[in-house]
Design a protein around this motif. Sequence first.
Motif, PDB file in Angstrom:
ATOM      1  N   LEU A 155       0.838  -1.207   0.000  1.00 31.94           N
ATOM      2  CA  LEU A 155       0.000   0.000   0.000  1.00 31.94           C
ATOM      3  C   LEU A 155       0.869   1.253   0.000  1.00 31.94           C
ATOM      4  O   LEU A 155       0.660   2.188  -0.781  1.00 31.94           O
ATOM      5  CB  LEU A 155      -0.932  -0.002   1.218  1.00 31.94           C
ATOM      6  CG  LEU A 155      -2.038  -1.077   1.198  1.00 31.94           C
ATOM      7  CD1 LEU A 155      -2.701  -1.210   2.571  1.00 31.94           C
ATOM      8  CD2 LEU A 155      -3.089  -0.760   0.133  1.00 31.94           C
ATOM      9  N   VAL A 170       1.160   3.738  -3.311  1.00 29.71           N
ATOM     10  CA  VAL A 170       0.753   5.144  -3.165  1.00 29.71           C
ATOM     11  C   VAL A 170       1.934   6.069  -3.469  1.00 29.71           C
ATOM     12  O   VAL A 170       1.784   7.083  -4.154  1.00 29.71           O
ATOM     13  CB  VAL A 170       0.150   5.412  -1.754  1.00 29.71           C
ATOM     14  CG1 VAL A 170      -0.017   6.906  -1.500  1.00 29.71           C
ATOM     15  CG2 VAL A 170      -1.203   4.705  -1.618  1.00 29.71           C
ATOM     16  N   LYS A 186      -7.994   9.086   1.019  1.00 26.13           N
ATOM     17  CA  LYS A 186      -7.769   9.799   2.285  1.00 26.13           C
ATOM     18  C   LYS A 186      -6.566  10.739   2.171  1.00 26.13           C
ATOM     19  O   LYS A 186      -6.590  11.851   2.681  1.00 26.13           O
ATOM     20  CB  LYS A 186      -7.534   8.780   3.412  1.00 26.13           C
ATOM     21  CG  LYS A 186      -7.382   9.372   4.806  1.00 26.13           C
ATOM     22  CD  LYS A 186      -8.690   9.830   5.390  1.00 26.13           C
ATOM     23  CE  LYS A 186      -8.518  10.575   6.705  1.00 26.13           C
ATOM     24  NZ  LYS A 186      -9.769  11.134   7.223  1.00 26.13           N
ATOM     25  N   VAL A 187      -5.533  10.280   1.480  1.00 27.42           N
ATOM     26  CA  VAL A 187      -4.313  11.095   1.368  1.00 27.42           C
ATOM     27  C   VAL A 187      -4.505  12.234   0.371  1.00 27.42           C
ATOM     28  O   VAL A 187      -4.104  13.362   0.632  1.00 27.42           O
ATOM     29  CB  VAL A 187      -3.095  10.227   0.968  1.00 27.42           C
ATOM     30  CG1 VAL A 187      -1.880  11.102   0.679  1.00 27.42           C
ATOM     31  CG2 VAL A 187      -2.747   9.250   2.079  1.00 27.42           C
ATOM     32  N   ASN A 210      -9.220   3.500  -0.552  1.00 25.06           N
ATOM     33  CA  ASN A 210      -9.545   4.402   0.545  1.00 25.06           C
ATOM     34  C   ASN A 210      -8.334   5.160   1.077  1.00 25.06           C
ATOM     35  O   ASN A 210      -8.454   6.311   1.488  1.00 25.06           O
ATOM     36  CB  ASN A 210     -10.274   3.646   1.655  1.00 25.06           C
ATOM     37  CG  ASN A 210     -11.727   3.408   1.280  1.00 25.06           C
ATOM     38  OD1 ASN A 210     -12.532   4.327   1.294  1.00 25.06           O
ATOM     39  ND2 ASN A 210     -12.052   2.188   0.888  1.00 25.06           N
ATOM     40  N   LEU A 211      -7.170   4.515   1.066  1.00 25.76           N
ATOM     41  CA  LEU A 211      -5.961   5.225   1.495  1.00 25.76           C
ATOM     42  C   LEU A 211      -5.614   6.327   0.492  1.00 25.76           C
ATOM     43  O   LEU A 211      -5.280   7.445   0.864  1.00 25.76           O
ATOM     44  CB  LEU A 211      -4.777   4.262   1.633  1.00 25.76           C
ATOM     45  CG  LEU A 211      -4.868   3.193   2.718  1.00 25.76           C
ATOM     46  CD1 LEU A 211      -3.513   2.535   2.930  1.00 25.76           C
ATOM     47  CD2 LEU A 211      -5.372   3.773   4.027  1.00 25.76           C
ATOM     48  N   CYS A 215      -8.787  -1.254   0.517  1.00 25.85           N
ATOM     49  CA  CYS A 215      -7.778  -0.525   1.310  1.00 25.85           C
ATOM     50  C   CYS A 215      -7.062   0.510   0.445  1.00 25.85           C
ATOM     51  O   CYS A 215      -6.971   1.688   0.805  1.00 25.85           O
ATOM     52  CB  CYS A 215      -6.744  -1.486   1.898  1.00 25.85           C
ATOM     53  SG  CYS A 215      -7.402  -2.590   3.149  1.00 25.85           S
TER      54      CYS A 215
END
Lengths: 445, 445
Positions: A200, A204, A260-261, A256-257, A253
């Motif tokens: 993850l 990202v 969120k970032v 959503n990460l 996951c």
Amino acid sequence: MQRLKIWKGGWSLLKSSFERGSTHVNRSEPSSRAYSQGPSPFGLLFDIDGVLVRGRTPIPGAKQCFKKLVDRNGKYKVPVVFVTNAGNCMRQTKAEHLSQLLEAEVSPDQVMLSHSPLRMFTQFHKMSVLVSGQGPVEEVAHNLGFEDVVTIDTLREAYPLLDVVDHDRRPKDKIPPTKGLRKIDAVILFGEPVRWETNLQLIVDVLLTNGSPDNNWASARSPHLPVLACNMDLLWMAEAKNPRFGHGMFLVCLENLYKKVTGYDLKYEALIGKPSVVTYNYAEQLIRQQAEKLGWTTPVKRLYAIGDNPMADIYGANLYNRYLQTVHLDKVQLKAKGGSGAVDAPTDSAASQTSSSGLGRSAGGGEAEHELPEGCSSILVCTGVYSKDQEELPSDPSETVTEQRIFHGHRDFRFDPSLMQPSFVVNDVQEAVELVFQQERWPLE
Amino acid sequence: MQRLKIWKGGWSLLKSSFERGSTHVNRSEPSSRAYSQGPSPFGLLFDIDGVLVRGRTPIPGAKQCFKKLVDRNGKYKVPVVFVTNAGNCMRQTKAEHLSQLLEAEVSPDQVMLSHSPLRMFTQFHKMSVLVSGQGPVEEVAHNLGFEDVVTIDTLREAYPLLDVVDHDRRPKDKIPPTKGLRKIDAVILFGEPVRWETNLQLIVDVLLTNGSPDNNWASARSPHLPVLACNMDLLWMAEAKNPRFGHGMFLVCLENLYKKVTGYDLKYEALIGKPSVVTYNYAEQLIRQQAEKLGWTTPVKRLYAIGDNPMADIYGANLYNRYLQTVHLDKVQLKAKGGSGAVDAPTDSAASQTSSSGLGRSAGGGEAEHELPEGCSSILVCTGVYSKDQEELPSDPSETVTEQRIFHGHRDFRFDPSLMQPSFVVNDVQEAVELVFQQERWPLE
């Protein structure tokens, strides 16, 4: 048959539609067809987990069922293809495993993994691709045609300061230098990795730096690098009583990460594997090859997809069925207008069901060059994710199943209850095969 | 000072509020106070990562700054407490690490980790608690007062069929039997674990089976087991150029997986660590103890919280400041009504900022028995998550920072831009300390 009580999940809407035993659910199904000459032109698509096996335990009846599917010489009576959302392994390995399990010869040509259609995504084959998954992902990628493959481990080693969640894997003593690594052009998510935190974080980082994770995170306004994901299954059945997390959970996951970032949605260049149409297009190609091997000269008229997961197997088969119907309709209309009948670009909603590309024919299945099946029927078995013995079912299914509440499909697939309605519900794979042969008036014994 | 360019994140609204150098931002700050007798009654709260250290690299000036904070005998001039959202370790270890780093003696009594306030959550101490995190989590839990602690590893071993994401850790050969394990009563999330997939799967299993993961997943309608989470930090600064994933990211995954599977929101019994008020209440207790050790007889009047993370350090200090002001206001009103002035249950919004309990005084900080500080000032340094040198800043901050777009706080904390406005912005910790002593007219040299 092994019976399971499973958590009611999102499929209680099926409950009211059938009784025990094999049940014809979908009324739009053609109920009688007569194939006057040659072998009955149909093909079978088998899901594996929850249909033939749970974890490493074979499902009772699977072996018997395959005994009937082959003749005395071990030759299949009809074209058979295994369509699994599993990845993280090679077709060869899966075929060997199935041969052993079913005591019937299964060739790699009959096996389709979630990533198999990537072979058709030639526009990415020369790019530098970051691959996420477990097992022989690098080998899998090379076999699919990717020439420049970077693994998560390679990335970790090149940029040793990035992956620091695990205290024990943080660089000790002197900070190691960052190695120069070529820029990543695209990200391919093969299947659920191990150490999700590492994957993850690095994915990202790659997306926010446009492929060079030693640069600063850039503004997320511009479109990020292409992300291709295989296998959207949220849950699957192994030996445990309750469903286990699949790659779909990893995608939840990651999505959503990223959101969120950055505040922005992660966009997929392609979502591959059931229930996407590209997967069924590819499976149909394999069925055609199998039919040719059997010496069939008549095109396959109907496909039967047998699976345990309403969101993957049933939704997918129905979506493909809708796609086939639209293709045929377009063909008829073209003919009426005096065209050739060859279908170039049907504008059906089934192929463009989601906002992501690559779900339909983006990878160029050549459906214009041959005759497509008339339809694809979906058969739900109760030995896996789905079970008839659901507890606490509400009298009104609409009370519990809404898009907002429990939808186990991928974010980019529209919640469409009609696509989760199987053509038939049966107890297990043996009943499924018997039903198909009965439907097609073809002797099984 | 080490200068960093970081991705613009959610804090561009600060940009227009200050110029380079130490800057007084918050106009509600009392600008002059005269402490006529005794030592100046103020205390210092230091964040660690991004203020004193990045990864294992000390931040320039930190050591010098602490040289000035102690007298010739190594005794601190004012009460000093280290408030970090780090967990996954013991206070003793953190204190030793700081002593070495700062070349000043730091006792464990001066160190507060994100989980430290759990000591006050006595109602959970006799329950069977599942703990998630890394490092000596079991020891940490025992030290905090928990008597019956189950680790994720214990759970994995007791129920060997549950954790099957990693192909290499799936049970080989014979399926091992499930061991009987006592029912779990509550889940405590200490900090980011390793192998997130394992922790996510097992925590969701425990929640959906009401503490007995060998049972069937039950309906998610009923409230789930209590979940207590420490450290909500989404991102933190280590040696890498860009922020790294913190425990807040793990919580984002858990919240979204739970929601995807069940359709319902995960609810927290308590969220502990900065920016929650319970953490600052606890820190204030430690400051009071330090003041007593210094022989101070006058209560501490003001706290200064120095940190690098607007969402944790600044939001938290400001939220606590708001809480203190409400407590004092309630006190004044009670006195006016002829009451004792002891505050039993102030109905302030700061303490009940979120939907989760445990953020304010749920764990029973005895604020009625002593005089609370008048206020808490927040000082933002630019050596960590936040940097003044942000790129691509819009002329109108409201254009990029909205609740929907980029909010790096926890789901349960309301986006309130005023709480992210620091009282002061300085370059580094050295400037921060100089500023405080100047403000308080106390000689530092």
